[in-house]
Design a protein around this motif. Structure first.
Motif, PDB file in Angstrom:
ATOM      1  N   MET A 248      -6.606  48.346  49.906  1.00 25.74           N
ATOM      2  CA  MET A 248      -6.529  49.602  50.704  1.00 25.74           C
ATOM      3  C   MET A 248      -5.879  50.989  49.686  1.00 25.74           C
ATOM      4  N   GLN A 249      -6.409  51.607  49.511  1.00 24.51           N
ATOM      5  CA  GLN A 249      -5.392  52.518  49.187  1.00 24.51           C
ATOM      6  C   GLN A 249      -4.533  53.711  50.222  1.00 24.51           C
ATOM      7  N   VAL A 250      -3.230  53.875  49.581  1.00 26.55           N
ATOM      8  CA  VAL A 250      -2.589  54.598  50.444  1.00 26.55           C
ATOM      9  C   VAL A 250      -1.729  56.129  50.089  1.00 26.55           C
ATOM     10  N   TRP A 251      -2.224  56.871  50.784  1.00 25.67           N
ATOM     11  CA  TRP A 251      -1.286  58.652  49.641  1.00 25.67           C
ATOM     12  C   TRP A 251      -0.068  58.227  50.589  1.00 25.67           C
ATOM     13  N   ILE A 252       0.813  59.346  49.912  1.00 20.13           N
ATOM     14  CA  ILE A 252       2.073  59.608  49.899  1.00 20.13           C
ATOM     15  C   ILE A 252       2.575  60.739  50.316  1.00 20.13           C
ATOM     16  N   GLY A 253       2.881  61.398  51.789  1.00 23.59           N
ATOM     17  CA  GLY A 253       4.033  62.630  52.203  1.00 23.59           C
ATOM     18  C   GLY A 253       5.606  63.077  51.450  1.00 23.59           C
ATOM     19  N   ARG A 254       5.612  63.391  50.532  1.00 23.84           N
ATOM     20  CA  ARG A 254       6.708  63.342  50.296  1.00 23.84           C
ATOM     21  C   ARG A 254       7.267  65.329  50.173  1.00 23.84           C
ATOM     22  N   ASN A 255       8.144  65.920  50.631  1.00 24.74           N
ATOM     23  CA  ASN A 255       8.648  67.471  50.892  1.00 24.74           C
ATOM     24  C   ASN A 255       7.276  68.252  50.334  1.00 24.74           C
ATOM     25  N   GLY A 256       6.307  68.168  51.706  1.00 23.26           N
ATOM     26  CA  GLY A 256       5.440  68.814  51.402  1.00 23.26           C
ATOM     27  C   GLY A 256       4.333  68.768  50.663  1.00 23.26           C
ATOM     28  N   GLU A 257       4.509  67.791  50.414  1.00 23.97           N
ATOM     29  CA  GLU A 257       3.192  67.009  49.081  1.00 23.97           C
ATOM     30  C   GLU A 257       2.703  66.330  49.061  1.00 23.97           C
ATOM     31  N   ARG A 258       1.376  65.855  49.233  1.00 27.78           N
ATOM     32  CA  ARG A 258       0.574  64.565  48.992  1.00 27.78           C
ATOM     33  C   ARG A 258       0.847  63.897  47.577  1.00 27.78           C
ATOM     34  N   PHE A 259       0.938  62.411  47.374  1.00 27.05           N
ATOM     35  CA  PHE A 259       0.875  61.754  46.059  1.00 27.05           C
ATOM     36  C   PHE A 259      -0.017  60.144  46.294  1.00 27.05           C
ATOM     37  N   GLY A 260      -0.525  60.440  45.116  1.00 25.53           N
ATOM     38  CA  GLY A 260      -1.612  59.166  44.861  1.00 25.53           C
ATOM     39  C   GLY A 260      -2.845  59.356  45.038  1.00 25.53           C
ATOM     40  N   PRO A 261      -3.215  57.974  45.335  1.00 24.82           N
ATOM     41  CA  PRO A 261      -3.494  56.710  46.045  1.00 24.82           C
ATOM     42  C   PRO A 261      -2.889  55.678  45.477  1.00 24.82           C
ATOM     43  N   TYR A 262      -1.847  55.594  46.207  1.00 19.43           N
ATOM     44  CA  TYR A 262      -1.602  53.885  45.528  1.00 19.43           C
ATOM     45  C   TYR A 262      -1.421  51.975  46.403  1.00 19.43           C
ATOM     46  N   THR A 263      -2.417  51.481  45.640  1.00 22.41           N
ATOM     47  CA  THR A 263      -2.599  50.565  46.534  1.00 22.41           C
ATOM     48  C   THR A 263      -1.404  49.977  47.367  1.00 22.41           C
ATOM     49  N   ASP A 264      -1.817  48.921  48.961  1.00 23.80           N
ATOM     50  CA  ASP A 264      -1.097  48.625  50.002  1.00 23.80           C
ATOM     51  C   ASP A 264       0.290  47.376  49.505  1.00 23.80           C
ATOM     52  N   ASP A 265       0.111  47.208  48.083  1.00 26.03           N
ATOM     53  CA  ASP A 265       0.954  46.328  47.512  1.00 26.03           C
ATOM     54  C   ASP A 265       2.385  46.961  46.414  1.00 26.03           C
ATOM     55  N   GLU A 266       2.012  48.389  46.089  1.00 22.38           N
ATOM     56  CA  GLU A 266       3.121  49.403  45.494  1.00 22.38           C
ATOM     57  C   GLU A 266       3.811  49.485  46.580  1.00 22.38           C
ATOM     58  N   ILE A 267       2.836  49.750  47.899  1.00 20.93           N
ATOM     59  CA  ILE A 267       3.914  50.123  49.355  1.00 20.93           C
ATOM     60  C   ILE A 267       4.773  49.699  49.416  1.00 20.93           C
ATOM     61  N   ARG A 268       4.586  48.665  49.224  1.00 28.06           N
ATOM     62  CA  ARG A 268       4.990  47.242  49.677  1.00 28.06           C
ATOM     63  C   ARG A 268       6.691  47.148  48.986  1.00 28.06           C
ATOM     64  N   GLN A 269       6.220  46.824  48.398  1.00 31.02           N
ATOM     65  CA  GLN A 269       7.293  46.791  46.490  1.00 31.02           C
ATOM     66  C   GLN A 269       8.171  48.095  47.122  1.00 31.02           C
ATOM     67  N   TRP A 270       7.848  49.305  47.130  1.00 31.02           N
ATOM     68  CA  TRP A 270       8.796  50.106  47.137  1.00 31.02           C
ATOM     69  C   TRP A 270       9.134  50.313  48.586  1.00 31.02           C
ATOM     70  N   LEU A 271       9.045  49.869  49.460  1.00 29.91           N
ATOM     71  CA  LEU A 271       9.564  50.050  50.491  1.00 29.91           C
ATOM     72  C   LEU A 271      10.480  49.043  50.726  1.00 29.91           C
ATOM     73  N   ARG A 272      10.088  47.464  49.952  1.00 27.56           N
ATOM     74  CA  ARG A 272      11.383  46.392  49.966  1.00 27.56           C
ATOM     75  C   ARG A 272      12.159  47.179  48.882  1.00 27.56           C
ATOM     76  N   ASP A 273      12.392  47.712  47.742  1.00 22.22           N
ATOM     77  CA  ASP A 273      12.833  47.788  46.556  1.00 22.22           C
ATOM     78  C   ASP A 273      13.669  49.280  46.923  1.00 22.22           C
ATOM     79  N   GLY A 274      13.512  49.999  47.764  1.00 19.63           N
ATOM     80  CA  GLY A 274      14.262  51.045  48.289  1.00 19.63           C
ATOM     81  C   GLY A 274      13.489  53.087  47.618  1.00 19.63           C
ATOM     82  N   THR A 275      12.685  52.356  46.960  1.00 17.40           N
ATOM     83  CA  THR A 275      11.941  53.526  46.102  1.00 17.40           C
ATOM     84  C   THR A 275      11.327  54.352  47.429  1.00 17.40           C
TER      85      THR A 275
END
Length: 256
Positions: free
Chosen positions: A1-28
């Motif tokens: 699954m490819q996921v986009w992130i919204g940050r400061n009014g902009e869209r970034f990505g796409p990233y894999t769901d594994d990357e998102i999970r890791q970033w949520l765990r490490d606080g990124t």
């Protein structure tokens, strides 16, 4: 699954769901930051998309967030387009013309000709009684046609086409708030509002139900709001993946 992130009014990505999970765990990434993946209509917090992932905390001290990932903005994500009044009205007209054929055959089979003849004869002597008798005689036919129309809309809008023949003809479809095909139960609830067409109030209830679409952000009628559905442009087999466009000064909020 490819996921986009919204940050400061902009869209970034796409990233894999594994990357998102890791970033949520490490606080990124924070759970309250918004994410989107193919098939969704609205952006939603990453904490809702990945409810099992939380920052790792040792001894009650939250980790220091590492450097943010190499976000790269994207601009090729499609924005959903909500079907306006005239498209929906055109679809209704086409569906009405389609239904006229079975409606006429059923009405004639249930004695419409006899009812009409009796009405015209009684009109010569007592007009009030003629209208009362006609209305009473037409009730069974009205209820049968109402049920047929209800089933027609319910089944077609829950089908793989996500639309009645009229909606398909003008290129619109019904979706849930994630842009997906609605269930038969949700379609049944949504189209139950159509049954109000047989009710009588000081102000026509069906008029209120549909006029609301002209004033809501996503052009939803009362039946759409209650069922949490959208009517989007594009047929189900060719519609682009919908997602909201960012807006300046919106604090990262993405609305469809």
């Amino acid at each position: 699954m490819q996921v986009w992130i919204g940050r400061n009014g902009e869209r970034f990505g796409p990233y894999t769901d594994d990357e998102i999970r890791q970033w949520l765990r490490d606080g990124t990434c924070r759970p309250d930051e918004l994410g989107w993946y193919d098939g969704m209509v609205d952006w939603r917090p990453l904490g809702e998309l990945f409810p099992d992932e939380r920052p790792n905390v040792a001894d009650g001290v939250p980790p220091m967030p590492p450097s943010p990932p190499p976000f790269m903005g994207v601009t090729d994500v499609a924005t959903p387009e909500y079907a306006g009044f005239w498209l929906r009205f055109g679809a209704w007209v086409i569906d009405y013309l389609i239904l006229i054929v079975p409606f006429t055959a059923i009405s004639l089979g249930m004695g419409l000709s006899t009812i009409a003849t009796a009405f015209l004869e009684q009109m010569k002597t007592d007009q009030v009684a003629a209208f009362q008798a006609y209305a009473a005689a037409m009730l069974p036919i009205t209820y049968v046609l109402m049920v047929i129309g209800y089933v027609y809309y319910t089944v077609f809008e829950a089908s793989k086409w996500q639309a009645t023949p009229g909606k398909m003809a003008v290129g619109i479809r019904v979706t849930d708030t994630d842009g997906q095909r609605i269930s038969l139960a949700r379609s049944a609830g949504r189209n139950a509002v159509r049954l109000t067409n047989v009710l009588r109030f000081p102000v026509p209830l069906p008029l209120i139900c549909y006029v609301v679409a002209a004033f809501t952000q996503r052009k939803q009628g009362v039946h759409d709001l209650l069922a949490r559905t959208y009517v989007l442009t594009g047929r189900a087999n060719e519609a682009p993946a919908p997602v909201a466009a960012p807006r300046n000064g919106d604090s990262g909020r993405f609305d469809a």
